[in-house]
Design a protein around this motif. Structure first.
Motif, short mmCIF file in Angstrom:
data_model
loop_
_atom_site.label_atom_id
_atom_site.label_comp_id
_atom_site.label_asym_id
_atom_site.label_seq_id
_atom_site.Cartn_x
_atom_site.Cartn_y
_atom_site.Cartn_z
N ILE A 85 51.37 -60.48 -4.86
CA ILE A 85 51.56 -59.06 -4.57
C ILE A 85 50.95 -58.64 -3.24
O ILE A 85 51.32 -57.61 -2.68
N ASP A 86 50.02 -59.45 -2.72
CA ASP A 86 49.42 -59.11 -1.42
C ASP A 86 50.04 -59.88 -0.27
O ASP A 86 49.50 -59.92 0.83
N GLY A 87 51.20 -60.51 -0.50
CA GLY A 87 51.94 -61.14 0.58
C GLY A 87 51.61 -62.59 0.86
O GLY A 87 52.21 -63.20 1.75
N GLN A 88 50.66 -63.16 0.13
CA GLN A 88 50.37 -64.58 0.31
C GLN A 88 51.41 -65.40 -0.45
O GLN A 88 52.22 -64.87 -1.20
N PRO A 161 48.89 -65.67 -17.24
CA PRO A 161 47.58 -65.46 -16.60
C PRO A 161 46.44 -65.79 -17.55
O PRO A 161 46.44 -65.38 -18.71
N ALA A 162 45.49 -66.55 -17.07
CA ALA A 162 44.40 -67.04 -17.93
C ALA A 162 43.62 -65.90 -18.56
O ALA A 162 43.12 -66.03 -19.69
N THR A 187 43.61 -59.45 -8.63
CA THR A 187 45.06 -59.66 -8.77
C THR A 187 45.40 -60.47 -10.02
O THR A 187 46.53 -60.43 -10.50
N SER A 188 44.41 -61.19 -10.57
CA SER A 188 44.64 -61.96 -11.80
C SER A 188 44.93 -61.06 -13.00
O SER A 188 45.48 -61.52 -14.01
N PHE A 189 44.56 -59.78 -12.90
CA PHE A 189 44.74 -58.84 -14.01
C PHE A 189 46.03 -58.03 -13.88
O PHE A 189 46.26 -57.11 -14.66
N ALA A 190 46.85 -58.37 -12.88
CA ALA A 190 48.06 -57.59 -12.63
C ALA A 190 49.14 -57.90 -13.68
O ALA A 190 49.10 -58.92 -14.36
N GLY A 191 50.10 -57.00 -13.79
CA GLY A 191 51.24 -57.22 -14.67
C GLY A 191 51.12 -56.47 -15.98
O GLY A 191 50.06 -55.96 -16.34
N ARG A 192 52.23 -56.40 -16.69
CA ARG A 192 52.28 -55.73 -17.99
C ARG A 192 52.23 -56.78 -19.09
O ARG A 192 53.10 -57.63 -19.21
N LEU A 218 39.09 -65.50 -30.52
CA LEU A 218 40.18 -64.88 -31.27
C LEU A 218 40.60 -63.61 -30.55
O LEU A 218 39.75 -62.81 -30.15
N GLN A 219 41.90 -63.44 -30.37
CA GLN A 219 42.39 -62.21 -29.75
C GLN A 219 43.66 -61.74 -30.44
O GLN A 219 44.41 -62.53 -31.03
N GLN A 220 43.87 -60.44 -30.38
CA GLN A 220 45.04 -59.83 -31.00
C GLN A 220 45.78 -58.98 -29.98
O GLN A 220 45.21 -58.07 -29.38
N GLU A 221 47.05 -59.31 -29.77
CA GLU A 221 47.94 -58.56 -28.88
C GLU A 221 47.36 -58.36 -27.48
O GLU A 221 47.41 -57.29 -26.91
N SER A 222 46.85 -59.44 -26.94
CA SER A 222 46.35 -59.41 -25.56
C SER A 222 47.42 -59.92 -24.60
O SER A 222 47.75 -59.25 -23.62
N ALA A 223 47.97 -61.08 -24.88
CA ALA A 223 49.01 -61.64 -24.01
C ALA A 223 50.38 -61.04 -24.30
O ALA A 223 51.12 -60.65 -23.39
#
Length: 284
Positions: A85-88, A161-162, A187-192, A218-223
Motif C-alpha cells: 500500500i505504500d508503493g514498495q 497476515p500473521a 501495514t501488517s494490520f491492514a485489510g478487512r 485460541l482465537q475466535q473470528e479474528s481471521a
C-alpha cells in the motif's frame, strides 16, 4: 560405388559448436539475459528485507532504472511481485507457489503428515500447518473437515497476515522483541478481516504474551468471520519455533470452553510429537 550417408535419427537435435575456420570449438551459451536480470531482482528479497522500492532494486542490481521498471512491471503482471500500500514491491503469490512446491518436499510437511492425520481423526475438524513468510502465514498442509462447512478461502499455498492468524501469532510469540518489530509493522494490520482482529501492536503483544505463557493460542473470528481456531507451536532442533499447527472450527458450533475441552489436548499431543520428530525440545 558411392554410398550416401544416412543421418541418425537424433542428428537433427545435435548442435555443432565448431567454427568454420576449424579452430577449437567454443561452448555455446544459452543464457537469457532478460530472464537472468529478473531473477536477480527477485534474489534481493529476503526475510530481513521483504519489501523494496524500485529505486533500491536499481541500486542493488546496477540495472538501469528504465530496464528495472520494465522488469518489475513484467514480474508484477506474472504474479512474481506485488505492490504494497505504500508503493514498495514484494514477492507475490507466484513466488509463493514455487516456494510451496519446494516446501512439499520439506521434512516439516512429510514429518507432520501422520500426526496431522491422527489429529484430524480425533477431532473430525480442519487441521492446518503453516510457516511464517515475511509477515504472512503460508499454509503448507491442510486436512479439511469432511462436510465442507468451513470456508474454502484457505487452501494449501494460501497466505494470511500473521497478526490475524492463530498459527502466525504462535510463531510470532517465539520471536525476540527486536525480531518481532522487524517483521511486523503497522501495514501488517491492514485489510478487512474478522470482527475480533487485532489492530495495533499493543493488542498483538498482549495476545503473544498469553500464547507464550499458555503454550497455545485460541482465537475466535479474528481471521475470518464465523471461524475459530486454536494453535500450538512446532519447534525444530537449533531453530526454535519453525511452524505451528492449528485446528479450525465453526464458531457457531464451538464455545471457548468446548474448544479447550475437546481440541486442546489432542492438538498439544500432535505439536509435541512433531516437535520431537524434528529434534526440537518440548516446553511446558
Amino acid at each position: 560405388m558411392e554410398h550416401s550417408t544416412i543421418p541418425e535419427e537424433n542428428d537433427k537435435y545435435k548442435i555443432d559448436d565448431s567454427k568454420v575456420d576449424g579452430s577449437k570449438s567454443q561452448p555455446r551459451s544459452y543464457r537469457v539475459e532478460a530472464l537472468a536480470k529478473g531473477l536477480r531482482l527477485l534474489s534481493f528479497f529476503t526475510a530481513e528485507t521483504p519489501t523494496l522500492r524500485v529505486k533500491e532494486l536499481v541500486e542493488l542490481s546496477g540495472i538501469p532504472m528504465p530496464t528495472t521498471f520494465r522488469l518489475v512491471a513484467t514480474l508484477e503482471e506474472e504474479g512474481y511481485l506485488e505492490r504494497t500500500i505504500d508503493g514498495q514491491v514484494r514477492p507475490g503469490t507466484s513466488v509463493l507457489a514455487l516456494g510451496f512446491a519446494a516446501v512439499q518436499g520439506m521434512d516439516l510437511v512429510q514429518t507432520s503428515d501422520p500426526n496431522m492425520r491422527d489429529l484430524h481423526a480425533r477431532t473430525a475438524e480442519t487441521v492446518n500447518l503453516g510457516v511464517l513468510y515475511s509477515d504472512q502465514v503460508l499454509f503448507v498442509a491442510r486436512i479439511p473437515r469432511r462436510d465442507g462447512v468451513l470456508s474454502d478461502a484457505i487452501r494449501v499455498g494460501s497466505t494470511v497476515p500473521a497478526v490475524f492468524s492463530s498459527i502466525g501469532k504462535v510463531i510470532l510469540a517465539g520471536m525476540s522483541e527486536d525480531e518481532l518489530h522487524r517483521t511486523i509493522s503497522q501495514t501488517s494490520f491492514a485489510g478487512r478481516w474478522g470482527p475480533n482482529a487485532v489492530r495495533t501492536m499493543d493488542e498483538l503483544l498482549e495476545q503473544l504474551s498469553s500464547a507464550r505463557s499458555d503454550g497455545y493460542l485460541l482465537q475466535q473470528e479474528s481471521a475470518i468471520p464465523g471461524l475459530s481456531s486454536i494453535a500450538a507451536p512446532i519447534r525444530q532442533s537449533g531453530k526454535g519455533i519453525v511452524a505451528a499447527i492449528n485446528v479450525a472450527v465453526p464458531t457457531a458450533e464451538y464455545t471457548r470452553k468446548k474448544l479447550l475441552d475437546k481440541i486442546l489436548e489432542p492438538l498439544l499431543v500432535a505439536s509435541r510429537e512433531i516437535t520431537l520428530r524434528l529434534g526440537g525440545s518440548i516446553q511446558y
